[in-house]
Scaffold this active site. Structure first.
Site, PDB file in Angstrom:
ATOM      1  N   PRO A  85       0.817  -1.217   0.000  1.00  0.00           N
ATOM      2  CA  PRO A  85       0.000   0.000   0.000  1.00  0.00           C
ATOM      3  C   PRO A  85       0.854   1.273   0.000  1.00  0.00           C
ATOM      4  CG  PRO A  85      -0.709  -1.528   1.713  1.00  0.00           C
ATOM      5  CD  PRO A  85       0.592  -2.042   1.197  1.00  0.00           C
ATOM      6  N   GLU A 112       2.705  -7.101   8.354  1.00  0.00           N
ATOM      7  CA  GLU A 112       2.869  -5.655   8.179  1.00  0.00           C
ATOM      8  C   GLU A 112       3.886  -5.354   7.081  1.00  0.00           C
ATOM      9  OE1 GLU A 112       0.032  -5.736  10.329  1.00  0.00           O
ATOM     10  OE2 GLU A 112       0.695  -3.723   9.757  1.00  0.00           O
ATOM     11  N   ARG A 154      -0.613  -9.168 -20.575  1.00  0.00           N
ATOM     12  CA  ARG A 154      -1.575  -8.970 -21.669  1.00  0.00           C
ATOM     13  C   ARG A 154      -0.999  -8.011 -22.711  1.00  0.00           C
ATOM     14  NH1 ARG A 154      -4.439  -4.169 -21.444  1.00  0.00           N
ATOM     15  NH2 ARG A 154      -6.063  -4.912 -22.855  1.00  0.00           N
TER      16      ARG A 154
HETATM   17  C1  LIG Z   1       4.856  -5.442   1.540  1.00  0.00           C
HETATM   18  O1  LIG Z   1       4.127  -4.873   2.601  1.00  0.00           O
HETATM   19  C2  LIG Z   1       2.764  -5.060   2.621  1.00  0.00           C
HETATM   20  C3  LIG Z   1       2.069  -4.678   3.773  1.00  0.00           C
HETATM   21  C4  LIG Z   1       0.692  -4.849   3.833  1.00  0.00           C
HETATM   22  C5  LIG Z   1       0.003  -5.397   2.756  1.00  0.00           C
HETATM   23  C6  LIG Z   1       0.696  -5.765   1.613  1.00  0.00           C
HETATM   24  C7  LIG Z   1      -0.047  -6.301   0.432  1.00  0.00           C
HETATM   25  O2  LIG Z   1      -0.198  -5.292  -0.566  1.00  0.00           O
HETATM   26  C8  LIG Z   1      -1.329  -4.481  -0.445  1.00  0.00           C
HETATM   27  O3  LIG Z   1      -2.091  -4.582   0.494  1.00  0.00           O
HETATM   28  C9  LIG Z   1      -1.544  -3.483  -1.508  1.00  0.00           C
HETATM   29  C10 LIG Z   1      -0.769  -3.318  -2.629  1.00  0.00           C
HETATM   30  N1  LIG Z   1      -1.327  -2.284  -3.329  1.00  0.00           N
HETATM   31  N2  LIG Z   1      -2.398  -1.823  -2.651  1.00  0.00           N
HETATM   32  C11 LIG Z   1      -2.568  -2.547  -1.533  1.00  0.00           C
HETATM   33  C12 LIG Z   1       2.091  -5.597   1.528  1.00  0.00           C
END
Ligand SMILES: COc1cccc(COC(=O)c2cn[nH]c2)c1
Length: 242
Positions: A85, A112, A154
């Site tokens: 995120p 996390e 794609r």
């Molecule tokens: C690598 O660190 C983390 C931490 C928390 C969640 C995630 C998974 O990715 C998403 O949640 C995401 C990706 N683009 N929008 C949302 C990865």
């Protein structure tokens, strides 16, 4: 193109072996390998996470395990993609950029996320892109990796059936930066709802005009942020009248 995906839930990536992409993998047009991160875990419990320095809720994925995995899976020349995120916004332009690369490695975080030193260390050797597919939080990076992989593959010529236009930011036919106009197919009337008559007229100029107007209307209504980014030079007098 070669794709490697590292995850503690490798089965989450099974959809990559389905349908058109699956066929491209089966006949070798794309090399795909999915790796279980626990393969690089060192202790008896094969743990991959630990508590965060500085306190706070949740767990952080360990740098030693991830660094060992990326040492093996991401050689020089690879591009490592970390869905998060906190990443740079993923867009069609980014997809087109990634489609030109030879080797993509997806590091799917859970909990996390990854200890930041995983990114810092890998960046000494390869390009590392922390990418966000949207402003929401998933439980892990696997679904985001599926989104990025589909948007990228794609675009690869000869990989997924009909060659998609490589134009990076087209949202509609020849309407770059706008949302797609509504689409219709048979029957001409369905549950009392008719197809817009212009689409039956055979008047291609009028049809193109209608489609452009609909793209503009839709974009103005749903994505004022895209309208703000439009290059005024691409709007003609008729567009301005919409
Ligand atoms: C690598 O660190 C983390 C931490 C928390 C969640 C995630 C998974 O990715 C998403 O949640 C995401 C990706 N683009 N929008 C949302 C990865």
């Amino acid at each position: 193109m070669r794709l490697d995906v590292v995850s503690i839930f490798p089965e989450y990536l099974a959809p990559l072996r389905q349908s058109l992409l699956g066929r491209a993998v089966a006949d070798g047009r794309i090399q795909l390998e999915v790796h279980d991160l626990r393969r690089w875990a060192t202790d008896r419990h094969r743990s991959v996470d630990d508590t965060p320095y500085g306190g706070g809720a949740g767990m952080v994925m360990r740098p030693d395990v991830w660094a060992a995995a990326l040492d093996d899976v991401a050689p020089a020349g690879a591009t490592v993609v970390v869905p998060t995120p906190a990443g740079h916004p993923f867009s069609q332009a980014t997809a087109a950029d990634l489609a030109r690369r030879e080797h993509l490695v997806f590091a799917c975080g859970r909990y996390e996320g990854l200890d930041q030193r995983v990114v810092l260390d890998a960046a000494r050797r390869v390009e590392v892109l922390e990418l966000s597919i949207g402003d929401y939080v998933l439980a892990g990076g696997e679904v985001a990796a599926l989104v990025v992989i589909e948007a990228v593959t794609r675009l690869l010529p000869g990989v997924l059936g009909n060659p998609e236009s490589a134009v990076t930011d087209s949202f509609g036919e020849g309407s770059p930066g706008l949302l797609e106009h509504p689409a219709y197919t048979r029957p001409v009337e369905f549950r009392g709802l008719a197809v817009p008559p212009v689409l039956l007229s055979g008047n291609h100029a009028a049809i193109a005009r209608w489609r452009r107007d609909e793209s503009l209307r839709r974009t103005a209504r749903r994505r004022p942020d895209l309208v703000a980014r439009l290059d005024p030079a691409t709007l003609d007098a008729a567009d301005r009248a919409v």
